[in-house]
Every structure is written in structure tokens, then in C-alpha cells.
Design a protein around this motif. Structure first.
Motif, short mmCIF file in Angstrom:
data_model
loop_
_atom_site.label_atom_id
_atom_site.label_comp_id
_atom_site.label_asym_id
_atom_site.label_seq_id
_atom_site.Cartn_x
_atom_site.Cartn_y
_atom_site.Cartn_z
N GLY A 146 9.66 -56.69 1.75
CA GLY A 146 8.50 -56.79 0.88
C GLY A 146 8.46 -55.78 -0.25
N VAL A 147 9.49 -54.97 -0.39
CA VAL A 147 9.55 -53.98 -1.47
C VAL A 147 10.55 -54.46 -2.51
CG1 VAL A 147 10.07 -51.58 -2.07
CG2 VAL A 147 8.98 -52.11 0.12
N ARG A 148 10.15 -54.36 -3.76
CA ARG A 148 11.02 -54.72 -4.88
C ARG A 148 11.57 -53.43 -5.49
NH1 ARG A 148 10.32 -58.56 -9.99
NH2 ARG A 148 11.48 -57.31 -11.49
N TYR A 149 12.87 -53.42 -5.68
CA TYR A 149 13.55 -52.29 -6.32
C TYR A 149 14.15 -52.79 -7.62
CZ TYR A 149 13.23 -50.34 -1.62
OH TYR A 149 12.77 -49.90 -0.40
N ASP A 150 13.70 -52.26 -8.74
CA ASP A 150 14.31 -52.54 -10.04
C ASP A 150 15.38 -51.46 -10.21
OD1 ASP A 150 11.09 -53.37 -11.12
OD2 ASP A 150 12.76 -54.77 -11.00
N VAL A 151 16.62 -51.88 -10.16
CA VAL A 151 17.71 -50.93 -10.06
C VAL A 151 18.47 -50.82 -11.38
CG1 VAL A 151 19.77 -50.29 -8.76
CG2 VAL A 151 17.96 -51.60 -7.64
N ASP A 152 18.62 -49.59 -11.84
CA ASP A 152 19.49 -49.30 -12.97
C ASP A 152 20.80 -48.79 -12.35
OD1 ASP A 152 20.91 -48.29 -15.10
OD2 ASP A 152 19.18 -47.30 -16.01
N PHE A 153 21.80 -49.66 -12.32
CA PHE A 153 23.05 -49.31 -11.64
C PHE A 153 23.83 -48.24 -12.38
CE2 PHE A 153 22.08 -53.18 -9.45
CZ PHE A 153 22.47 -52.88 -8.16
N MET B 226 5.67 -52.00 -6.82
CA MET B 226 7.02 -52.06 -7.33
C MET B 226 7.55 -50.63 -7.45
SD MET B 226 8.48 -53.46 -11.00
CE MET B 226 7.00 -54.35 -11.25
N GLN B 227 8.80 -50.43 -7.00
CA GLN B 227 9.44 -49.13 -7.12
C GLN B 227 10.62 -49.25 -8.08
OE1 GLN B 227 10.30 -47.27 -3.41
NE2 GLN B 227 8.41 -47.94 -2.48
N LYS B 228 10.84 -48.23 -8.86
CA LYS B 228 11.89 -48.28 -9.87
C LYS B 228 12.92 -47.19 -9.64
CE LYS B 228 9.05 -50.10 -13.58
NZ LYS B 228 9.75 -51.24 -14.10
N ASN B 229 14.17 -47.53 -9.91
CA ASN B 229 15.26 -46.57 -9.99
C ASN B 229 15.35 -45.64 -8.78
OD1 ASN B 229 15.88 -47.65 -12.49
ND2 ASN B 229 14.44 -46.28 -13.50
N ILE B 230 15.28 -46.21 -7.59
CA ILE B 230 15.44 -45.42 -6.37
C ILE B 230 16.91 -45.51 -5.99
CG2 ILE B 230 14.65 -45.03 -4.02
CD1 ILE B 230 12.07 -46.44 -4.81
N SER B 231 17.72 -44.73 -6.66
CA SER B 231 19.17 -44.87 -6.57
C SER B 231 19.70 -44.80 -5.15
CB SER B 231 19.85 -43.83 -7.44
OG SER B 231 19.56 -44.07 -8.78
N GLN B 232 19.37 -43.77 -4.38
CA GLN B 232 19.95 -43.62 -3.05
C GLN B 232 19.48 -44.72 -2.11
OE1 GLN B 232 22.49 -41.40 -2.38
NE2 GLN B 232 22.66 -42.85 -0.71
N THR B 233 18.20 -45.05 -2.14
CA THR B 233 17.68 -46.12 -1.30
C THR B 233 18.32 -47.46 -1.67
OG1 THR B 233 15.57 -44.99 -1.05
CG2 THR B 233 15.59 -47.35 -0.57
N SER B 234 18.37 -47.75 -2.96
CA SER B 234 18.98 -48.99 -3.43
C SER B 234 20.45 -49.05 -3.05
CB SER B 234 18.86 -49.11 -4.95
OG SER B 234 17.50 -49.13 -5.33
N GLU B 235 21.16 -47.96 -3.24
CA GLU B 235 22.59 -47.92 -2.92
C GLU B 235 22.80 -48.15 -1.43
OE1 GLU B 235 26.79 -47.32 -3.73
OE2 GLU B 235 25.08 -48.27 -4.66
N ASN B 236 21.97 -47.58 -0.60
CA ASN B 236 22.10 -47.79 0.85
C ASN B 236 21.89 -49.25 1.23
OD1 ASN B 236 22.64 -45.08 1.24
ND2 ASN B 236 20.54 -44.57 1.84
N ILE B 237 20.91 -49.90 0.62
CA ILE B 237 20.65 -51.32 0.89
C ILE B 237 21.84 -52.15 0.40
CG2 ILE B 237 19.18 -53.31 0.37
CD1 ILE B 237 16.84 -51.24 0.03
N MET B 238 22.35 -51.83 -0.78
CA MET B 238 23.49 -52.57 -1.33
C MET B 238 24.71 -52.44 -0.41
SD MET B 238 22.57 -54.19 -4.05
CE MET B 238 24.16 -54.62 -4.75
N LYS B 239 24.99 -51.25 0.06
CA LYS B 239 26.14 -51.04 0.96
C LYS B 239 25.95 -51.83 2.25
CE LYS B 239 27.42 -46.40 -0.53
NZ LYS B 239 27.40 -44.98 -0.16
N GLU B 240 24.75 -51.79 2.79
CA GLU B 240 24.45 -52.50 4.04
C GLU B 240 24.64 -54.00 3.86
OE1 GLU B 240 20.29 -53.74 6.10
OE2 GLU B 240 20.54 -51.59 5.73
N ARG B 241 24.15 -54.54 2.76
CA ARG B 241 24.19 -55.98 2.52
C ARG B 241 25.52 -56.49 2.01
NH1 ARG B 241 18.64 -57.73 -0.32
NH2 ARG B 241 17.50 -56.91 1.45
N PHE B 242 26.13 -55.75 1.10
CA PHE B 242 27.29 -56.27 0.37
C PHE B 242 28.56 -55.43 0.52
CE2 PHE B 242 23.45 -57.55 -2.05
CZ PHE B 242 23.55 -58.92 -1.91
#
Length: 147
Positions: free
Chosen positions: A134-141, A1-17
Motif C-alpha cells: 500500500g505504499v508508493r515509492y517514486d524512485v529516482d534511480f 506517497m514517499q519519494k526517493n527512499i533509495s535504500q528502501t526502494s533498492e531493497n524491494i527491487m533486489k527482493e523482487r527482481f
């Protein structure tokens, strides 16, 4: 589990949504949960939805602004807020963006811009769980810094 990976999470969010995306939006009223599918657009830690100020979802949000959403291997909690009439001066830039994003269906009679109850719902995300490959990101927006 990976936590608070802001740039990676943000990139996935932009790509998906970062386009017209269907999500489930959950509210609570009188102790009962309500869920509905809404077209949405993601940007900078927030989802935006065009809706109707007098709808049940907006009534629920006025009563209790805490909401839940989910879609495409993503779930989150946040706060819903009406930004008011879509054609209001302060919404001009965002409304133009949403018209482009939702252009496939926007002008088919579903949206009535002449009705001052046609509004923009802003969902400011607080925390969520995002899955990819297969990677879980716990995101603090709050780290992404929604507007």
C-alpha cells in the motif's frame, strides 16, 4: 506517497527482481509502441537481459534508446544499451552471473553463445514507481547509482 527512499526502494527491487524475473519491455519505432516479455535480472539500478543483437527490440533501441518496463507492481523508464557479445572478455563477470541467474532455462537451446550476435542488453533505469504493501515509492534511480 514517499519519494526517493533509495535504500528502501533498492531493497524491494533486489527482493523482487534480483533473480530471474519476467518484465514487459516497451520500445518505440516509427512512432509505434512495441511491448514484449523478457527474462531479466536487476542489480544496482539496472536490468540485464540476454537477447539477440539483430532482434527488433535491439533495432528499436539503436533507433531510440528510451524504453519503458513494468512488472510486479513496478513501472519505470530508462535507457537501453547493448553491452555486446555475451562471451566478450569485458562481459565475462556479468555473463557468469547471468548464466547462474538464468540457469533454469539458459542451457536448454535458447541461448547460442557461439553466435556473436548473442548479446547483453543493459537497461539503466532513470525513474520509476514501485508499490509495496500500500505504499508508493517514486524512485529516482540515479540516486541508487546504476553502473
Amino acid at each position: 506517497m514517499q519519494k526517493n527512499i533509495s535504500q528502501t526502494s533498492e531493497n524491494i527491487m533486489k527482493e523482487r527482481f534480483g533473480k530471474d524475473s519476467l518484465i514487459a519491455l516497451a520500445t518505440v519505432s516509427d512512432g509505434k509502441p512495441y511491448v514484449r516479455a523478457v527474462n531479466s535480472y536487476y542489480e544496482d539500478g539496472c536490468f540485464y537481459v540476454i537477447t539477440y543483437e539483430l532482434s527488433n527490440k535491439m533495432r528499436h533501441i539503436r533507433e531510440n534508446p528510451i524504453i519503458g518496463i513494468c512488472g510486479e507492481w513496478f513501472t519505470a523508464q530508462g535507457v537501453g544499451e547493448s553491452l555486446g557479445y555475451i562471451c566478450a572478455n569485458e562481459n565475462r563477470e556479468l555473463a557468469e552471473k547471468l548464466r547462474r541467474v538464468f540457469s533454469e532455462w539458459y542451457y536448454n537451446g535458447h541461448i547460442d553463445e557461439s553466435d556473436e550476435n548473442t548479446c547483453i542488453l543493459k537497461i539503466k533505469l532513470e525513474s520509476g514507481v514501485l508499490l509495496k504493501n500500500g505504499v508508493r515509492y517514486d524512485v529516482d534511480f540515479r540516486e541508487i547509482g546504476g553502473k
